[in-house]
Design a protein around this motif. Structure first.
Motif, PDB file in Angstrom:
ATOM      1  N   GLN A 120      44.699 -20.422  19.114  1.00  0.00           N
ATOM      2  CA  GLN A 120      43.465 -20.145  18.385  1.00  0.00           C
ATOM      3  C   GLN A 120      42.348 -19.710  19.325  1.00  0.00           C
ATOM      4  O   GLN A 120      41.555 -18.820  19.009  1.00  0.00           O
ATOM      5  N   HIS A 121      42.277 -20.332  20.504  1.00  0.00           N
ATOM      6  CA  HIS A 121      41.203 -20.036  21.444  1.00  0.00           C
ATOM      7  C   HIS A 121      41.600 -18.995  22.492  1.00  0.00           C
ATOM      8  O   HIS A 121      40.848 -18.745  23.432  1.00  0.00           O
ATOM      9  N   GLY A 144      49.145 -27.268  12.825  1.00  0.00           N
ATOM     10  CA  GLY A 144      49.161 -25.820  12.721  1.00  0.00           C
ATOM     11  C   GLY A 144      49.836 -25.430  11.429  1.00  0.00           C
ATOM     12  O   GLY A 144      50.529 -26.238  10.805  1.00  0.00           O
ATOM     13  N   ILE A 170      38.483 -29.162  23.386  1.00  0.00           N
ATOM     14  CA  ILE A 170      39.197 -29.215  22.114  1.00  0.00           C
ATOM     15  C   ILE A 170      39.795 -30.598  21.912  1.00  0.00           C
ATOM     16  O   ILE A 170      40.639 -31.048  22.697  1.00  0.00           O
ATOM     17  N   SER A 210      41.113 -29.526  16.361  1.00  0.00           N
ATOM     18  CA  SER A 210      42.247 -28.775  15.836  1.00  0.00           C
ATOM     19  C   SER A 210      43.232 -29.740  15.215  1.00  0.00           C
ATOM     20  O   SER A 210      43.473 -30.836  15.744  1.00  0.00           O
ATOM     21  N   VAL A 238      42.265 -32.999  19.963  1.00  0.00           N
ATOM     22  CA  VAL A 238      43.446 -32.980  19.098  1.00  0.00           C
ATOM     23  C   VAL A 238      43.990 -34.387  18.842  1.00  0.00           C
ATOM     24  O   VAL A 238      44.879 -34.562  18.007  1.00  0.00           O
ATOM     25  N   SER A 277      48.750 -24.808  18.732  1.00  0.00           N
ATOM     26  CA  SER A 277      47.823 -24.145  17.811  1.00  0.00           C
ATOM     27  C   SER A 277      46.438 -23.930  18.424  1.00  0.00           C
ATOM     28  O   SER A 277      45.907 -22.809  18.367  1.00  0.00           O
ATOM     29  N   PRO A 278      45.802 -24.938  19.020  1.00  0.00           N
ATOM     30  CA  PRO A 278      44.484 -24.680  19.602  1.00  0.00           C
ATOM     31  C   PRO A 278      44.531 -23.748  20.808  1.00  0.00           C
ATOM     32  O   PRO A 278      43.585 -22.979  21.037  1.00  0.00           O
TER      33      PRO A 278
END
Length: 354
Positions: free
Chosen positions: A170-171, A296, A266, A293, A268, A166-167
């Motif tokens: 996202q990025h 998700g 990030i 993050s 997590v 997910s991160p």
């Protein structure tokens, strides 16, 4: 209600032991699932031991669930009996707030319903997890297992996989980016595989020389031993992203210094206070970003499963019998797992009879 065999923690200091729970009769929009495999996440251990001060006992952990559909409600259209499916960390959310409408149920403004340890939104019953023979879940939170993806090793994708995917998505991580992955556990090794598949050049940061070869076997292009000042100095200001999977307090400053200007670090894994403190200069003078993050959403998790099938990505797992879950917890706490335990739930009946 149906009675289902399971393993539960009865208190913070007692071993997990056999337990019988009641699963609800499927509602019109529910899917009933016979559980085949369940991954063992570090969060399961934290919950069982009440490390976060929120556990109600008895608790049945497990939120990396793979199984086969045994029944569907009258309104279910997306699944049928016999389908191979998955259930991750969530089994409900309000589905009305903006994050839910955006497919980000994990950010539900009213709080998502956890697979275990929550009160069901509709009937108030306490949710219990995947260390059990079966589960009943709303259709919206059931995921389809793509053909070609090994069911046992797919289980941890539903937590360790989506937490790292997910991160990265996202990025906008992709070709041409340099990504550092901090830590090589269950999350870290998935982060390496996924970042590579997205086209990035990946470097693993580890405190242990012993993990250098492991990192390369998992696809890392480079490995930096973070306890070596010379190696850390050599990579200063070279990375676009840092994916930090370490779940315990650690010094972020050396990793921030390894980011380029406009780089992003990030988190997590770490949910505790950051110690030691971050030096503001490490952010301000290079316009760097410190981000976080959380798992998700459901659409993104389905996207991940399909992505893993397409790129032949699975989690490295060690299969265990349910009767060995307490030993697995001990080993997991000691870091003695490569890289995720998965319970063969076929062993549940044997353990129950024993």
């Amino acid at each position: 209600m149906d009675q289902v065999a399971a393993y539960a923690a009865y208190s913070a200091d007692s071993p997990l032991a056999p337990f019988t729970l009641e699963r609800r009769t499927p509602r019109p929009d529910d899917v009933a699932i016979d559980i085949l495999y369940c991954g063992v996440c570090h969060s399961d251990l934290h919950f069982a031991r009440d490390d976060w001060g929120m556990t109600r006992y008895p608790i049945v952990p497990g939120h990396e669930i793979i199984g086969r559909v045994s029944a569907v409600g009258t309104d279910v259209t997306g699944f049928q009996v016999g389908d191979m499916v998955g259930v991750g960390c969530m089994v409900d959310s309000c589905r009305e707030c903006q994050p839910c409408r955006d497919g980000l149920e994990q950010l539900c403004l009213n709080g998502f319903t956890m697979t275990y340890g929550s009160d069901d939104r509709r009937d108030g019953l306490f949710t219990q997890g995947g260390y059990s023979g079966a589960i009943v879940v709303n259709e919206h939170f059931v995921l389809r297992l793509p053909r070609g993806l090994d069911p046992a090793s797919a289980a941890p994708i539903l937590c360790a996989g989506i937490t790292t995917y997910s991160p990265l998505r996202q990025h906008g991580v992709g070709a041409g980016h340099k990504v550092g992955v901090i830590g090589l556990g269950g999350l870290g090794h998935m982060g390496v595989k996924l970042a590579r598949a997205l086209g990035a050049e990946v470097t693993v940061f580890t405190r242990s020389e012993a993990k250098v070869d492991e990192a390369r076997r998992n696809g890392a292009d480079h490995v930096v031993v973070s306890t070596d000042p010379a190696q850390m100095a050599a990579v200063a200001e070279t990375f676009d992203f840092m994916l930090d999977t370490v779940p315990v307090q650690h010094d972020l400053n050396p990793y921030l210094a390894a980011l380029k200007y406009d780089g992003t670090h990030i988190l997590v894994g770490l949910i505790d206070p950051v110690e030691p403190a971050i030096q503001g200069a490490n952010l301000i003078f290079k316009r760097r970003v410190l981000a976080g993050s959380l798992i998700g959403g459901i659409p993104e998790t389905q996207e991940l499963l399909d992505f893993c099938a397409e790129h032949d990505i699975t989690c490295e797992v060690e299969m265990i019998d349910i009767a060995d879950i307490n030993e697995a917890y001990t080993r997991m706490q000691a870091g003695d797992v490569h890289y995720r335990f998965v319970i063969d739930m076929a062993t549940l009946n044997a353990a129950d009879q024993g």
